[in-house]
Write an enzyme that holds these catalytic residues in place. Structure first.
Site, PDB file in Angstrom:
ATOM      1  N   LYS A 116      14.191 -70.732  48.121  1.00 30.34           N
ATOM      2  CA  LYS A 116      14.766 -70.276  46.851  1.00 30.34           C
ATOM      3  C   LYS A 116      14.046 -69.064  46.270  1.00 30.34           C
ATOM      4  O   LYS A 116      14.691 -68.199  45.670  1.00 30.34           O
ATOM      5  CB  LYS A 116      14.837 -71.451  45.877  1.00 30.34           C
ATOM      6  CG  LYS A 116      15.799 -72.504  46.406  1.00 30.34           C
ATOM      7  CD  LYS A 116      16.034 -73.645  45.465  1.00 30.34           C
ATOM      8  CE  LYS A 116      17.045 -74.598  46.111  1.00 30.34           C
ATOM      9  NZ  LYS A 116      17.386 -75.742  45.257  1.00 30.34           N
ATOM     10  N   GLU A 199       8.927 -71.917  38.777  1.00 34.21           N
ATOM     11  CA  GLU A 199       9.715 -70.952  38.015  1.00 34.21           C
ATOM     12  C   GLU A 199       9.232 -70.980  36.575  1.00 34.21           C
ATOM     13  O   GLU A 199       8.759 -72.013  36.085  1.00 34.21           O
ATOM     14  CB  GLU A 199      11.204 -71.311  38.023  1.00 34.21           C
ATOM     15  CG  GLU A 199      11.937 -71.021  39.301  1.00 34.21           C
ATOM     16  CD  GLU A 199      13.403 -71.386  39.211  1.00 34.21           C
ATOM     17  OE1 GLU A 199      13.830 -71.908  38.159  1.00 34.21           O
ATOM     18  OE2 GLU A 199      14.130 -71.153  40.181  1.00 34.21           O
ATOM     19  N   HIS A 234      15.972 -83.119  33.813  1.00 36.96           N
ATOM     20  CA  HIS A 234      16.466 -82.091  34.738  1.00 36.96           C
ATOM     21  C   HIS A 234      17.539 -82.625  35.685  1.00 36.96           C
ATOM     22  O   HIS A 234      17.842 -82.004  36.696  1.00 36.96           O
ATOM     23  CB  HIS A 234      15.302 -81.474  35.520  1.00 36.96           C
ATOM     24  CG  HIS A 234      14.116 -81.175  34.671  1.00 36.96           C
ATOM     25  ND1 HIS A 234      14.167 -80.263  33.635  1.00 36.96           N
ATOM     26  CD2 HIS A 234      12.869 -81.706  34.650  1.00 36.96           C
ATOM     27  CE1 HIS A 234      12.996 -80.237  33.033  1.00 36.96           C
ATOM     28  NE2 HIS A 234      12.196 -81.096  33.615  1.00 36.96           N
ATOM     29  N   ARG A 291      26.442 -75.617  49.444  1.00 36.55           N
ATOM     30  CA  ARG A 291      27.018 -76.936  49.739  1.00 36.55           C
ATOM     31  C   ARG A 291      27.989 -77.308  48.633  1.00 36.55           C
ATOM     32  O   ARG A 291      28.106 -76.623  47.615  1.00 36.55           O
ATOM     33  CB  ARG A 291      25.912 -77.995  49.788  1.00 36.55           C
ATOM     34  CG  ARG A 291      25.087 -78.039  48.502  1.00 36.55           C
ATOM     35  CD  ARG A 291      24.139 -79.215  48.464  1.00 36.55           C
ATOM     36  NE  ARG A 291      23.199 -79.137  47.353  1.00 36.55           N
ATOM     37  CZ  ARG A 291      23.459 -79.511  46.105  1.00 36.55           C
ATOM     38  NH1 ARG A 291      24.652 -79.986  45.790  1.00 36.55           N
ATOM     39  NH2 ARG A 291      22.539 -79.401  45.162  1.00 36.55           N
TER      40      ARG A 291
END
Length: 392
Positions: A116, A199, A234, A291
Site C-alpha cells: 500500500k 499512515e 476502524h 477485490r
C-alpha cells in the site's frame, strides 16, 4: 464462459457469489471447513468439499488445497469473494498455473497494490494528493522511527489489510509500541502475513471510496462512490451510496482521480479506490483494494450493475458492456452490517446457536446472509453474519 465456478470463501459473500452464478446458469462448487459443514453456502452450491479444520489458517487460507479441489471438481473459474485469499497474488498465480481462471485483477496488479505504500507512490506520481505514511516491511524499531518522522497521531495498518483487521491508532510512542505486536498478530491471522505500515491519522475525516470495474482491454469505468464514515474500531458498520458530502465538482474530481489510478495499474475486474475527505473538503488518496468489497451492494442498488456478474464476464475474456455515460445513479442506498458481537462486553465477538431468525423483506430491501436458524456461530471467523441493504 467456463461452466463451473469454485467459490473460495464462506458466509454471506459465498452465498452472494453463488446466487449470481446460479442466475447465469453456471455450476458451482463450495468449500467448507469442518466448522462450516452445515453452513448455508454449502447447501446452496451444486457440490461442496471440506478444505480442512475449523481454523482459517488450516482451511480457507490454504490456497494449495483450494486449487486442488478446483482441479478435481473440474471448475474453470475460482472466485475468492472478499477477505481470506481475495488479495493474494500468490493464490491467483497458483490458480493460473493450475489452468484455472482467477476472478479478479491480474496477479501483477494485485502484487503492485498489495504494497500500500507503493500504491501511494503511484497516486503521488499522478499528481493526486496522498496520505503521508511509511514504507512497508519495516521492523518494529523502523515503525517507531517512521512515526517520529510523520508525527503523532498515526494509524497502524496491515499491508494486506481489509475489513478493519490489523488496524490500530496510536497517539504516542508508548501506545505505538504496545499496538504493534497485536496488529501483526491480527494481520497474520486474517491475511496470512504480519507486515504492517503507518499512515498519518486524519482526524474526523470522511471515508469516500469509488468503485471501479475494468476489462482486459484497458477499459475502466467508475460506478459512482460510497461513503463508509460510520465505523467502530476502524471496522465499517454502515455504508451509503452516493455520498451526501460531495457536490458535483468534488464528486467529478474524485471519480476522475480514481479512474486515473485504475487505468495506471491496469485494473481488471472489480476494484475500489479509497480516499479520505478532510473537513476543508480536500481529499487524499489512501489505498486501492483490488477485490470485491462488503459494501459493493449499495453500489449495485444505485447503479443497477451486478458487480459479481461483471467480474465473471470479464474473467471469461469479455469486454465491458458499459461506457462511462451508461452508468447512472438512481436513488440512495444504505447497508448495515449485521455482526455477532456483544455490546455488554465491549463488542467482543459473540458465539452460540441461532435459535430464531427473522429477515426483513419488501420493495427496496435486500439481505445477503450466511446464516439460518439452528446454525452455530463460532469464534473461528469474522463476526460478520449478514448485510441488510435498503434502497429508496
Amino acid at each position: 464462459m467456463p461452466e463451473k465456478v469454485l467459490v473460495a470463501n464462506r458466509g454471506e459473500v459465498a452465498v452472494r457469489v453463488l446466487r449470481t452464478c446460479r442466475e447465469l446458469g453456471l455450476e458451482t462448487v463450495a468449500i467448507f471447513s469442518e466448522a462450516d459443514r452445515d453452513a448455508p453456502h454449502v447447501r446452496y452450491a451444486d457440490e461442496a468439499y471440506c478444505v480442512g479444520p475449523p481454523t482459517a489458517g488450516e482451511s480457507y487460507l490454504r490456497g494449495d488445497r483450494i486449487v486442488d479441489i478446483a482441479v478435481r471438481a473440474g471448475a474453470g473459474l475460482v472466485h475468492p469473494g472478499y477477505g481470506f485469499l481475495a488479495e493474494s497474488a500468490a493464490f491467483a498465480e497458483d490458480c493460473v498455473d493450475a489452468g484455472l481462471t482467477f476472478v479478479g485483477p491480474r496477479p501483477e496488479t494485485m502484487r503492485l497494490l498489495a504494497d500500500k505504500p507503493a500504491a501511494r507512490e503511484i497516486a503521488r506520481g499522478l499528481g493526486i494528493p496522498v496520505v503521508e505514511g511509511s514504507p512497508s516491511g519495516l521492523d518494529d524499531e523502523g515503525l517507531l522511527e517512521a512515526a517520529d518522522r510523520i508525527g503523532y497521531p498515526v494509524m497502524l495498518k496491515a499491508v494486506a489489510g481489509g475489513g478493519g483487521a490489523g488496524i490500530r491508532a496510536a497517539r504516542s510512542r508508548e501506545q505505538l509500541e504496545k499496538a504493534i505486536p497485536g496488529a501483526r498478530r491480527e494481520a497474520r491471522a486474517a491475511f496470512g502475513g504480519g507486515r504492517v505500515y503507518l499512515e498519518r491519522l486524519v482526524e474526523n475525516a470522511r471515508h469516500i471510496e469509488v468503485q471501479l470495474i475494468g476489462d482486459r482491454g484497458g477499459n475502466v469505468v467508475h460506478l459512482w462512490e460510497r461513503e463508509c464514515s460510520i465505523q467502530r474500531r476502524h471496522q465499517k458498520l454502515i455504508e451509503e451510496a452516493p455520498s451526501r458530502a460531495l457536490d458535483e465538482d468534488l464528486r467529478g474530481r474524485i471519480h476522475a482521480a480514481a479512474v486515473r489510478i485504475g487505468e495506471s495499474v491496469g485494473m481488471e475486474s472489480a476494484g475500489t479506490v479509497e480516499f479520505l475527505l478532510d473537513k476543508d473538503e480536500s481529499f487524499t488518496f489512501m489505498e486501492v483494494n483490488p477485490r470485491l468489497q462488503v459494501e459493493h451492494t449499495v453500489t449495485e442498488a444505485i447503479t443497477g450493475v451486478d458487480i459479481v456478474k461483471e467480474q465473471l464476464r470479464i474473467a471469461a475474456g469479455r469486454e465491458l458492456r458499459y461506457e462511462q455515460e451508461d452508468i447512472g445513479c438512481g436513488g440512495w442506498a444504505l447497508e448495515c452490517r449485521i455482526l455477532a458481537e456483544d455490546p455488554n462486553r465491549g463488542f467482543a465477538p459473540s458465539v452460540g446457536r441461532i435459535t430464531r431468525l427473522r429477515e426483513p423483506a419488501g420493495i427496496g430491501v435486500r439481505v445477503d446472509s450466511g446464516i439460518t436458524e439452528g446454525i452455530a456461530v463460532t469464534a473461528y471467523y469474522d463476526s460478520l453474519l449478514a448485510t441488510l441493504i435498503v434502497w429508496g
